[in-house]
Design an enzyme around this catalytic site. Structure first.
Site, PDB file in Angstrom:
ATOM      1  CB  CYS A  72     -10.662  11.232   0.658  1.00  0.00           C
ATOM      2  SG  CYS A  72     -10.804   9.860   1.818  1.00  0.00           S
ATOM      3  N   GLY A  73     -13.344  11.722   2.336  1.00  0.00           N
ATOM      4  CA  GLY A  73     -13.865  12.092   3.652  1.00  0.00           C
ATOM      5  C   GLY A  73     -12.756  12.284   4.675  1.00  0.00           C
TER       6      GLY A  73
END
Length: 195
Positions: A72-73
């Site tokens: 995930c970012g």
């Protein structure tokens, strides 16, 4: 005869009204059953090593529960979570991570892969649980507690994305929900941990 029927009708009507009034009065005296506020201490879950993690062992500590993902970012938040944990773990604070694959399949790994990723990339030492679902029909019991006011006594919420944070006080009660984008080092989190 008509007068007798009229009088009888009035008497019946009068008793009927009295009974309705008494019935309403007794209904008003009935108190609503209060919502039972649960605590986090009732839950036992499996950690990434396959051991049982009992939340009742955290009594008297402040707890942050966070749903995590490896791809995930927001995954770099692991670094800040670990720093926060290391700084305050000896002062009555613990972080509990729950890997979840609910958002864009950003946590596809097995528990062994997740454990290796967390250790190698971020040196995670705070407790990490086995992968769960944090929303939908298969939502795990811990997240049902965290997201339903009828269970937590605070508020209804929905897990918006990876790295949403739930803050639990020393009595095991939910006290605050923190947005996924709010960093673990944000003043609102740190001040709560210190306070």
């Amino acid at each position: 005869m008509k007068n007798l029927l009229g009088i009888a009708s009035c008497i019946i009507l009068l008793f009927s009204c009295q009974n309705q009034a008494q019935s309403k009065k007794s209904d008003n005296n009935k108190k609503e059953t209060p919502m039972t506020k649960e605590t986090i201490y009732q839950f036992k879950v499996e950690d990434l090593s396959g051991n049982i993690f009992d939340f009742s062992t955290l009594k008297g500590k402040k707890v942050m529960i966070v749903n995590t993902a490896s791809k995930c970012g927001l995954t770099p938040q692991y670094k800040d979570l670990e720093a926060l944990y290391k700084e305050y773990k000896d002062k009555g604070f613990v972080i509990v991570g729950f890997p979840a694959n609910n958002f864009a399949s950003q946590e596809p790994g097995t528990k062994e892969e997740i454990a290796t990723f967390c250790q190698l990339n971020y040196g995670v030492t705070f407790p990490m649980m086995d992968k769960v679902s944090v929303k939908g029909d298969d939502m795990c019991a811990v997240y049902q507690f965290l997201t339903q006011k009828s269970k937590n006594g605070l508020q209804d919420s929905e897990v918006e994305w990876n790295f949403q944070k739930y803050l639990i006080n020393e009595k095991g009660e939910l006290v605050k929900v923190i947005s996924p984008k709010t960093l673990p080092t944000d003043a609102v989190v740190v001040n709560w941990v210190k306070g």
